[in-house]
Design a protein around this motif. Structure first.
Motif, mmCIF file in Angstrom:
data_model
loop_
_atom_site.group_PDB
_atom_site.id
_atom_site.type_symbol
_atom_site.label_atom_id
_atom_site.label_comp_id
_atom_site.label_asym_id
_atom_site.label_seq_id
_atom_site.Cartn_x
_atom_site.Cartn_y
_atom_site.Cartn_z
ATOM 1 N N UNK A 59 34.218 54.408 -8.003
ATOM 2 C CA UNK A 59 34.948 53.338 -8.434
ATOM 3 C C UNK A 59 34.392 51.749 -8.129
ATOM 4 N N UNK A 60 33.325 51.799 -7.137
ATOM 5 C CA UNK A 60 33.101 50.433 -6.576
ATOM 6 C C UNK A 60 32.388 49.567 -7.728
ATOM 7 N N UNK A 61 31.523 50.547 -8.681
ATOM 8 C CA UNK A 61 30.980 49.597 -9.849
ATOM 9 C C UNK A 61 31.956 48.873 -10.643
ATOM 10 N N UNK A 62 33.119 49.205 -10.798
ATOM 11 C CA UNK A 62 34.006 48.337 -11.676
ATOM 12 C C UNK A 62 34.199 47.122 -10.927
ATOM 13 N N UNK A 63 34.387 47.219 -9.756
ATOM 14 C CA UNK A 63 34.625 46.076 -8.891
ATOM 15 C C UNK A 63 33.548 45.133 -8.971
ATOM 16 N N UNK A 64 32.361 45.657 -8.758
ATOM 17 C CA UNK A 64 31.179 44.823 -8.754
ATOM 18 C C UNK A 64 31.061 44.144 -9.973
ATOM 19 N N UNK A 65 31.211 44.914 -11.272
ATOM 20 C CA UNK A 65 31.500 44.179 -12.567
ATOM 21 C C UNK A 65 32.346 43.366 -12.700
ATOM 22 N N UNK A 66 33.589 43.430 -12.155
ATOM 23 C CA UNK A 66 34.818 42.482 -12.238
ATOM 24 C C UNK A 66 34.072 41.216 -11.669
ATOM 25 N N UNK A 67 33.564 41.518 -10.310
ATOM 26 C CA UNK A 67 33.015 40.374 -9.458
ATOM 27 C C UNK A 67 32.163 39.509 -10.223
ATOM 28 N N UNK A 68 31.219 40.151 -11.055
ATOM 29 C CA UNK A 68 30.134 39.750 -11.770
ATOM 30 C C UNK A 68 30.596 38.687 -12.695
ATOM 31 N N UNK A 69 31.885 39.184 -13.409
ATOM 32 C CA UNK A 69 32.553 38.591 -14.441
ATOM 33 C C UNK A 69 33.058 36.908 -13.880
ATOM 34 N N UNK A 70 33.650 37.123 -12.927
ATOM 35 C CA UNK A 70 34.532 36.198 -12.138
ATOM 36 C C UNK A 70 33.484 35.124 -11.852
ATOM 37 N N UNK A 71 32.291 35.436 -11.178
ATOM 38 C CA UNK A 71 31.186 34.590 -10.729
ATOM 39 C C UNK A 71 30.575 34.042 -11.856
ATOM 40 N N UNK A 72 30.241 34.651 -13.034
ATOM 41 C CA UNK A 72 29.653 34.072 -14.088
ATOM 42 C C UNK A 72 30.638 33.278 -15.001
ATOM 43 N N UNK A 73 31.929 33.357 -15.052
ATOM 44 C CA UNK A 73 32.865 32.212 -15.627
ATOM 45 C C UNK A 73 32.777 30.990 -14.960
ATOM 46 N N UNK A 74 32.744 31.197 -13.610
ATOM 47 C CA UNK A 74 32.537 30.021 -12.425
ATOM 48 C C UNK A 74 31.478 29.078 -12.774
ATOM 49 N N UNK A 86 27.484 32.307 -2.941
ATOM 50 C CA UNK A 86 27.430 32.826 -2.028
ATOM 51 C C UNK A 86 27.817 34.348 -2.044
ATOM 52 N N UNK A 87 28.948 34.579 -2.784
ATOM 53 C CA UNK A 87 29.448 35.889 -3.050
ATOM 54 C C UNK A 87 28.740 36.584 -3.801
#
Length: 136
Positions: A59-74, A86-87
């Motif tokens: 289930x960690x991969x979904x959290x990683x991918x969600x982080x990628x989306x948030x970082x990408x949008x920022x 940094x994240x």
């Protein structure tokens, strides 16, 4: 040249190119995981596949991918670049490890090098402040 504007945002052609490429790449990588197309590479070696599947099944991969989306949008919005970049450092260390150690190859080496370089370019304008964090 990479510098900061009055609002603390990175400027310059290299920074802007890195921001757009990195942000677009991470947005695609994050979003595609949640689509039915199954574009996520599992790796070419048994160890790479085992590692990737373990992270997915935990289930960690979904959290990683969600982080990628948030970082990408920022990053694409040119907002909160420093905390976003940094994240990504721990994530990009794992990406580099996967590309250099678990699933080595010419394409994999290129992806590992490019993701680490783009992350470094995004952090470059804050190098003086970040070096201070390394002092004892």
């Amino acid at each position: 040249m990479i510098a900061l504007d009055a609002q603390g945002r990175g400027t310059g052609a290299a920074f802007t190119a890195a921001r757009i490429i990195f942000g677009g790449w991470f947005l695609f990588s994050g979003v595609e995981y949640f689509t039915p197309f199954e574009l996520q590479p599992l790796g070419n070696t048994p160890l790479a596949r085992e590692f990737t599947l373990a992270v997915i099944h935990s289930g960690l991969f979904a959290w990683i991918k969600l982080m990628e989306i948030i970082v990408a949008l920022l990053v694409l919005a040119n907002r909160a670049i420093l905390p976003a970049a940094l994240a990504c450092v721990p994530l990009n260390i794992v990406i580099g490890y996967w590309n250099f150690v678990l699933d080595p190859g010419v394409v994999e080496y290129a992806f590992g090098i490019v993701t680490l370089m783009l992350n470094a370019i995004l952090l470059w304008p804050w190098r003086q402040e970040l070096v201070g964090l390394l002092r004892w």
